[in-house]
Motif scaffolding. Structure first.
Motif, mmCIF file in Angstrom:
data_model
loop_
_atom_site.group_PDB
_atom_site.id
_atom_site.type_symbol
_atom_site.label_atom_id
_atom_site.label_comp_id
_atom_site.label_asym_id
_atom_site.label_seq_id
_atom_site.Cartn_x
_atom_site.Cartn_y
_atom_site.Cartn_z
ATOM 1 N N ILE A 116 0.857 -1.195 0.000
ATOM 2 C CA ILE A 116 0.000 0.000 0.000
ATOM 3 C C ILE A 116 0.893 1.245 0.000
ATOM 4 C CG2 ILE A 116 -1.755 1.300 1.282
ATOM 5 C CD1 ILE A 116 -2.699 -1.423 2.435
ATOM 6 N N GLU A 117 1.929 1.202 0.851
ATOM 7 C CA GLU A 117 2.843 2.355 0.946
ATOM 8 C C GLU A 117 3.606 2.567 -0.366
ATOM 9 O OE1 GLU A 117 4.948 1.216 4.450
ATOM 10 O OE2 GLU A 117 3.249 1.783 5.737
ATOM 11 N N VAL B 68 -14.025 -6.386 5.601
ATOM 12 C CA VAL B 68 -14.532 -5.263 6.406
ATOM 13 C C VAL B 68 -13.563 -4.971 7.551
ATOM 14 C CG1 VAL B 68 -16.383 -4.529 7.974
ATOM 15 C CG2 VAL B 68 -16.963 -5.616 5.798
ATOM 16 N N GLU B 69 -13.139 -6.033 8.252
ATOM 17 C CA GLU B 69 -12.249 -5.857 9.409
ATOM 18 C C GLU B 69 -10.884 -5.298 8.992
ATOM 19 O OE1 GLU B 69 -12.233 -9.709 11.272
ATOM 20 O OE2 GLU B 69 -14.344 -9.516 11.847
ATOM 21 N N LYS B 70 -10.363 -5.767 7.872
ATOM 22 C CA LYS B 70 -9.013 -5.392 7.461
ATOM 23 C C LYS B 70 -8.934 -4.045 6.759
ATOM 24 C CE LYS B 70 -6.696 -8.562 5.048
ATOM 25 N NZ LYS B 70 -6.478 -9.900 4.457
ATOM 26 N N TRP B 71 -9.940 -3.731 5.961
ATOM 27 C CA TRP B 71 -9.791 -2.644 5.002
ATOM 28 C C TRP B 71 -10.580 -1.371 5.314
ATOM 29 C CZ3 TRP B 71 -6.073 -2.619 1.436
ATOM 30 C CH2 TRP B 71 -5.463 -3.848 1.125
ATOM 31 N N THR B 72 -11.533 -1.417 6.235
ATOM 32 C CA THR B 72 -12.387 -0.241 6.474
ATOM 33 C C THR B 72 -11.548 0.994 6.799
ATOM 34 O OG1 THR B 72 -14.217 -1.635 7.156
ATOM 35 C CG2 THR B 72 -14.321 0.661 7.818
ATOM 36 N N ASP B 73 -10.637 0.876 7.765
ATOM 37 C CA ASP B 73 -9.813 2.031 8.176
ATOM 38 C C ASP B 73 -8.901 2.489 7.042
ATOM 39 O OD1 ASP B 73 -11.026 1.864 10.569
ATOM 40 O OD2 ASP B 73 -9.335 0.989 11.663
ATOM 41 N N ILE C 47 -8.581 6.231 4.889
ATOM 42 C CA ILE C 47 -7.367 7.052 4.799
ATOM 43 C C ILE C 47 -6.915 7.176 3.335
ATOM 44 C CG2 ILE C 47 -4.934 7.242 5.533
ATOM 45 C CD1 ILE C 47 -5.752 5.206 7.802
ATOM 46 N N ASN C 48 -7.024 6.073 2.597
ATOM 47 C CA ASN C 48 -6.465 6.023 1.238
ATOM 48 C C ASN C 48 -7.558 5.683 0.228
ATOM 49 O OD1 ASN C 48 -5.091 5.464 -1.124
ATOM 50 N ND2 ASN C 48 -3.408 4.386 -0.106
#
Length: 219
Positions: free
Chosen positions: A46-47, A62-67, A71-72
């Motif tokens: 991602i970085e 949902v658990e892994k990607w929501t945050d 942001i991105n």
């Protein structure tokens, strides 16, 4: 450079070299299949700026990607596993692409849920290209009807997806998919995984779904 980024760059490079040798003009996007991997394993990619990621369970996504998606906004999430109608509401909220639509019932549920939140998801129809009893996917003869139904209910249908039979050279299946896609006048094609993505790229796949060759073996 982190291993996962190096692996991704190697795949991109090898694909380019392979297609150039064959004089084939194709540059498939790589979906990094991140299912079962923890987010710390995915963050270096991602970085680095990689955009497309594949998950096959709604809850895990949902658990892994929501945050991260908050942001991105560039990150695109692809649902590549079987999608049950009772999970569609949550899938529509988190995913940008769904690769596994194989029935009118599922298509209608997606259309209803995305209309509620005013979101347009890009849709692939999963085709059971090898006519295998144990595999999901719409049969080749029914794909025309399903494609026309999706357009009728205003889904953003962009292409077809398949998982060819295991342990057989997939090239003839990929070629058949490419023809089918053209017949339906669709632009995108989702084919190829770690073991056969080069063959898929040769047959004009526009998205390849690569997991273990990027992230290593799943535990």
């Amino acid at each position: 450079m982190h291993n996962t980024v190096k692996n991704l760059l190697d795949i991109e490079n090898n694909t380019k070299i392979y297609l150039n040798k064959l004089n084939i003009n194709n540059n498939p996007k790589i979906i990094a299949v991140s299912k079962t991997f923890k987010i710390d394993k995915i963050l270096p990619l991602i970085e680095y700026g990689h955009i497309d990621y594949g998950e096959n369970k709604v809850q895990e996504a949902v658990e892994k990607w929501t945050d991260i998606k908050e942001i991105n906004s560039k990150v695109k999430l692809h649902m590549i596993g079987k999608l049950q109608t009772n999970k569609v509401k949550f899938a529509v909220q988190i995913f940008d692409y769904i690769h596994s639509v194989d029935s009118e019932k599922l298509a209608k549920k997606i259309a209803d849920e995305q209309n509620k939140i005013n979101k347009k998801i890009k849709i692939f129809l999963q085709v059971n290209i090898g006519d295998e009893d144990q595999k999901s996917g719409v049969s080749k003869k029914d794909v025309y009807r399903l494609a026309s139904y999706c357009k009728k209910i205003d889904l953003d249908l962009i292409g077809l997806m398949c998982i060819p039979p295991a342990d057989i050279n997939p090239e003839s299946y990929f070629e058949e998919m490419n023809k089918l896609n053209k017949t339906l006048d669709l632009t995108e094609l989702s084919m190829g995984m770690s073991s056969d993505f080069l063959v898929a790229a040769k047959c004009f796949s526009t998205y390849v779904r690569v997991g273990s060759s990027i992230f290593g073996k799943r535990l």
